[in-house]
Design an enzyme around this catalytic site. Sequence first.
Site, PDB file in Angstrom:
ATOM      1  N   LYS A 136       0.861  -1.184   0.000  1.00 48.69           N
ATOM      2  CA  LYS A 136       0.000   0.000   0.000  1.00 48.69           C
ATOM      3  C   LYS A 136       0.897   1.234   0.000  1.00 48.69           C
ATOM      4  CE  LYS A 136      -4.385  -1.424   0.668  1.00 48.69           C
ATOM      5  NZ  LYS A 136      -5.554  -0.975  -0.106  1.00 48.69           N
ATOM      6  N   ASP A 164      -0.660  -0.357  -4.516  1.00 47.33           N
ATOM      7  CA  ASP A 164      -2.025   0.173  -4.449  1.00 47.33           C
ATOM      8  C   ASP A 164      -2.001   1.526  -3.759  1.00 47.33           C
ATOM      9  OD1 ASP A 164      -4.715   0.640  -4.314  1.00 47.33           O
ATOM     10  OD2 ASP A 164      -5.215  -1.119  -3.091  1.00 47.33           O
ATOM     11  N   GLU A 193      -2.376  -0.045  -8.579  1.00 43.15           N
ATOM     12  CA  GLU A 193      -3.820   0.162  -8.511  1.00 43.15           C
ATOM     13  C   GLU A 193      -4.106   1.620  -8.225  1.00 43.15           C
ATOM     14  OE1 GLU A 193      -4.560  -3.691  -6.021  1.00 43.15           O
ATOM     15  OE2 GLU A 193      -6.199  -2.311  -5.603  1.00 43.15           O
ATOM     16  N   ASP A 216      -9.388  -0.675  -9.445  1.00 39.55           N
ATOM     17  CA  ASP A 216     -10.115  -1.277  -8.331  1.00 39.55           C
ATOM     18  C   ASP A 216     -11.370  -0.430  -8.096  1.00 39.55           C
ATOM     19  OD1 ASP A 216     -11.099  -2.121  -5.907  1.00 39.55           O
ATOM     20  OD2 ASP A 216      -9.265  -1.870  -4.773  1.00 39.55           O
ATOM     21  N   LYS A 242     -13.743  -7.297  -6.601  1.00 36.95           N
ATOM     22  CA  LYS A 242     -14.208  -7.622  -5.253  1.00 36.95           C
ATOM     23  C   LYS A 242     -15.647  -8.106  -5.357  1.00 36.95           C
ATOM     24  CE  LYS A 242     -11.055  -4.461  -2.980  1.00 36.95           C
ATOM     25  NZ  LYS A 242     -10.693  -3.059  -2.772  1.00 36.95           N
TER      26      LYS A 242
HETATM   27 MG   LIG Z   1      -7.232  -1.402  -4.138  1.00 40.44          MG
END
Ligand SMILES: [Mg+2]
Length: 329
Positions: A136, A164, A193, A216, A242
């Site tokens: 992240k 991300d 992402e 995403d 997701k």
């Molecule tokens: Mg993401």
Amino acid sequence: MTRSARLFRYRIPINSGIVLSGQQLDERVGYVAQLRDGACVGCGEIAPLVGLSVESSEVAKQQAICVLKHWVDGQDMTDMALYPSVAFGFSMALMCLSGQLPSLVPYHTVPLLSAGSMADTAAMGALAECRLAKVKVGRAVPGHEAEQVNQLLCRFPHLSLRLDANRAWSLSQAHDFSRHLAPAHVSRIVFIEEPCQRPADSLTFSRETGLALAWDETLQHAARAPDFRLNRLAGAQTLVLKPTLIGSVQRCAQLIGDAQAAGMSVVISSALESSLGLTQLARLSHWLLPDSVPGLDTLHLFSAQLEIPWPGSTLPLHSLQPHIQVWQS
Ligand SMILES: [Mg+2]
């Protein structure tokens, strides 16, 4: 055959003080639908995610009750428009009921790090075994984070990374990040992402830097539109899907097929489901995307597991609590 259905509610404290859309998430609340048809049983998790799902957990519960009643009574549900979390959990329960979802699968996930994890000895020890991790970014000074990514890639020469940024950067901040990234490392970034607040800036950034782009938030948002077309997501190499935010297993499978036909990769990812939902997502990913490692490393945010343990996790296991409704045909 006699059909019956139950809906369980769960609440699991979240340890890490995670913030979603500006709200701190202290606990995860969701439902598990259990379908029974003769001797066969199937479960599916219905857990809208605060700040990311359009539906609240209360309206998802009401709709789930309605769906379970219809199912027990054998009514046709093809015309029912379901919220994504309800469609996903109910379709998953049906798949498990009919034995369609493979159960013997490798429970692999990509380990999740932040740029600050370099100081975490346990996290670094686990990385020695990995060829792929997710980091992240977008939480500190972009140039510093790029330096940390450089250090990580130098220290683990066989490692590739998914990054991300959760739309944290302006275009110029994103460029700050890429300027500090060693040129030799660009090819080891599998994708980044959502680098920028604006999807158009993310496309520009990817084009100008050669860093592969993954959607995403942009995918989850676009997929809500009734006239959704995959070509609106052109320009990214990968979709992060997701299922709790997208809908039924069948819709996910269709989207994966369409994306692959358009030359895109797909990664199945968690929306902070419990261990019950995460194990099912691992099975779904292995079934639909046997060559892709899913992004499911979110169980450590929870203080407990639910009913079905994630292999190897040492977190305590909570059972499904007494059902809140039962219907018997
Ligand atoms: Mg993401």
